[in-house]
Design a protein around this motif. Structure first.
Motif, PDB file in Angstrom:
ATOM      1  N   LEU A 139       0.674  -1.055  -0.039  1.00  0.00           N
ATOM      2  CA  LEU A 139      -0.058  -0.272  -0.008  1.00  0.00           C
ATOM      3  C   LEU A 139       0.860   1.134  -0.012  1.00  0.00           C
ATOM      4  O   LEU A 139       0.508   2.265  -0.682  1.00  0.00           O
ATOM      5  CB  LEU A 139      -0.768   0.139   1.357  1.00  0.00           C
ATOM      6  N   LEU A 140       1.929   1.205   0.681  1.00  0.00           N
ATOM      7  CA  LEU A 140       2.765   2.367   0.936  1.00  0.00           C
ATOM      8  C   LEU A 140       3.451   2.653  -0.505  1.00  0.00           C
ATOM      9  O   LEU A 140       3.645   3.983  -1.041  1.00  0.00           O
ATOM     10  CB  LEU A 140       3.872   2.215   1.882  1.00  0.00           C
ATOM     11  N   TRP A 144       9.288   6.857   1.178  1.00  0.00           N
ATOM     12  CA  TRP A 144      10.689   6.213   0.489  1.00  0.00           C
ATOM     13  C   TRP A 144      11.663   5.839   1.629  1.00  0.00           C
ATOM     14  O   TRP A 144      11.877   4.880   1.890  1.00  0.00           O
ATOM     15  CB  TRP A 144      11.344   7.099  -0.636  1.00  0.00           C
ATOM     16  N   LEU A 145      11.766   7.089   2.348  1.00  0.00           N
ATOM     17  CA  LEU A 145      12.970   6.789   3.626  1.00  0.00           C
ATOM     18  C   LEU A 145      12.051   5.846   4.722  1.00  0.00           C
ATOM     19  O   LEU A 145      12.947   4.983   5.470  1.00  0.00           O
ATOM     20  CB  LEU A 145      13.086   7.984   4.357  1.00  0.00           C
ATOM     21  N   TYR A 146      10.775   6.097   4.989  1.00  0.00           N
ATOM     22  CA  TYR A 146      10.177   4.714   5.829  1.00  0.00           C
ATOM     23  C   TYR A 146      10.486   3.342   5.472  1.00  0.00           C
ATOM     24  O   TYR A 146      10.838   2.543   6.153  1.00  0.00           O
ATOM     25  CB  TYR A 146       8.737   5.332   6.089  1.00  0.00           C
ATOM     26  N   LEU A 147      10.161   3.378   4.054  1.00  0.00           N
ATOM     27  CA  LEU A 147      10.224   1.856   3.573  1.00  0.00           C
ATOM     28  C   LEU A 147      11.665   1.485   3.473  1.00  0.00           C
ATOM     29  O   LEU A 147      12.035   0.202   3.611  1.00  0.00           O
ATOM     30  CB  LEU A 147       9.925   1.981   1.952  1.00  0.00           C
ATOM     31  N   ALA A 148      12.669   2.524   3.384  1.00  0.00           N
ATOM     32  CA  ALA A 148      14.093   2.083   3.242  1.00  0.00           C
ATOM     33  C   ALA A 148      14.483   1.683   4.922  1.00  0.00           C
ATOM     34  O   ALA A 148      15.298   0.629   4.921  1.00  0.00           O
ATOM     35  CB  ALA A 148      14.905   3.286   2.914  1.00  0.00           C
ATOM     36  N   TYR A 159       9.348  -5.070  -6.005  1.00  0.00           N
ATOM     37  CA  TYR A 159       9.806  -6.580  -5.496  1.00  0.00           C
ATOM     38  C   TYR A 159      10.728  -6.544  -4.398  1.00  0.00           C
ATOM     39  O   TYR A 159      10.154  -7.625  -3.710  1.00  0.00           O
ATOM     40  CB  TYR A 159      10.346  -7.188  -7.099  1.00  0.00           C
ATOM     41  N   TYR A 160      11.718  -5.761  -4.498  1.00  0.00           N
ATOM     42  CA  TYR A 160      12.725  -5.940  -3.245  1.00  0.00           C
ATOM     43  C   TYR A 160      11.862  -5.649  -1.911  1.00  0.00           C
ATOM     44  O   TYR A 160      12.203  -6.254  -0.809  1.00  0.00           O
ATOM     45  CB  TYR A 160      13.763  -4.927  -3.409  1.00  0.00           C
ATOM     46  N   VAL A 161      10.900  -4.616  -1.991  1.00  0.00           N
ATOM     47  CA  VAL A 161      10.196  -4.458  -0.937  1.00  0.00           C
ATOM     48  C   VAL A 161       9.365  -5.623  -0.466  1.00  0.00           C
ATOM     49  O   VAL A 161       9.299  -5.767   0.771  1.00  0.00           O
ATOM     50  CB  VAL A 161       8.975  -3.361  -1.281  1.00  0.00           C
ATOM     51  N   GLN A 162       9.053  -6.433  -1.273  1.00  0.00           N
ATOM     52  CA  GLN A 162       8.393  -7.777  -0.703  1.00  0.00           C
ATOM     53  C   GLN A 162       9.246  -9.035  -0.376  1.00  0.00           C
ATOM     54  O   GLN A 162       9.094  -9.330   0.454  1.00  0.00           O
ATOM     55  CB  GLN A 162       7.474  -8.408  -2.120  1.00  0.00           C
TER      56      GLN A 162
END
Length: 319
Positions: free
Chosen positions: A56-57, A125-129, A180-183
């Motif tokens: 979602l993010l 972006w920074l939060y996901l990183a 894909y990398y986030v998953q």
């Protein structure tokens, strides 16, 4: 007899909400969130992993980012006298959103919109990183910096003949590999190869949008590939992008990189061929080209959604 077309802005009047909807150019935003959906479907189908919150993010981030990019390009093209008011000659799928040339919004207002969109994008972006690791930071940095310097001086690579390649890379490998990398927290060859399909479709979408703006782009110094080599070359570049997109799609299945249900994406091939026929006959007429502009949007949507469905089928059937 030339076709008559009411400009997009005039059709909406001066309603503030409609002006902002026009400014973000929603019709061109699916190339941001469909690759993210494709990457998530691939990770789930192949590896049974799916993080709904992160997904979602990502979707919110890339969509808002695209809003900001569209408005930033509008501002800079307007200041460089690239976008002009064409009245009944305006093709609503080219030459920017028209909110500045039609006086629906001011440059200052659009700059505030850009600032808000990019601020939200950077925050996500920074939060996901921090959640998923430094590769998310690196991939996101490529995407954000590329979008900024697409038209921002002194780089403004869209003015130097590299805009089409930049969009291919960013709306293909960068978006898909990042999502894909986030998953999965790893990078694989399959998403890299499959990402070239939306990448090449984006190449064709930008090329066909440049053809009606050939004269204005040359006059303003926006030397994209069509402005450099001509509208007839633009037709060839458009066809080449489609051929590469569908060639990669079929080849990835043929050589066992992607699963068989991904061939559902070929359902868009008749619409793609129709767009080529329209473009070859009407590439000198900005209004008669409109059906071809609409067709490539349909091609992207059909192909992208069909590929997502293909991976979902693969995940359910265990292919």
């Amino acid at each position: 007899m030339r076709l008559k077309l009411e400009t997009f802005g005039k059709a909406r009047g001066r309603n503030v909400a409609a002006a902002w909807i026009q400014a973000v150019r929603i019709q061109f935003v699916p190339p941001s969130f469909i690759p993210a959906m494709l990457a998530a479907a691939m990770a789930w189908a192949r590896w049974q992993v799916f993080d709904p919150f992160a997904f979602l993010l990502v979707v919110i981030g890339v969509t808002v980012h695209h809003f900001g990019l569209n408005m930033l390009d509008d501002v800079l093209d307007y200041l460089h006298a690239v976008d002009r008011a064409w009245g009944d000659e305006k093709n609503p799928y080219t030459g920017g959103s028209g909110v500045l040339t039609e006086g629906l919004l001011t440059v200052r207002e659009l700059k505030w919109g850009v600032a808000v969109c990019y601020s939200l994008t950077v925050a996500i972006w920074l939060y996901l990183a921090t959640l998923k690791g430094w590769p998310v930071f690196a991939i996101g940095a490529v995407g954000i910096l590329s979008s900024i310097f697409y038209t921002v001086p002194p780089v403004k690579f869209a003015y130097r003949g590299f805009g089409e390649l930049g969009l291919l890379v960013n709306f293909g490998p960068v978006l898909v590999m990042g999502s894909y990398y986030v998953q999965r927290q790893t990078l694989d060859m399959e998403p890299l190869i499959v990402s070239l399909v939306p990448g090449f479709l984006m190449w064709s979408m930008i090329v066909i949008n440049e053809i009606p703006d050939y004269e204005e782009d040359r006059l303003s110094g926006k030397m994209n590939l069509v402005a450099r080599f001509g509208r007839k070359a633009g037709v060839v570049l458009y066809l080449a992008g489609l051929a590469c997109a569908f060639g990669v799609l079929a080849g990835s299945v043929l050589f066992g990189v992607a699963p068989l249900p991904l061939l559902l994406g070929l359902a868009a091939l008749p619409t793609a061929l129709q767009s080529v026929r329209i473009l070859r006959v009407n590439y000198l007429d900005r209004l008669k080209m409109i059906p071809a502009n609409i067709a490539i949007i349909k091609v992207y949507l059909i192909t992208g959604v069909a590929m997502v469905v293909g991976y979902l089928i693969c995940g359910v059937t265990g292919c």
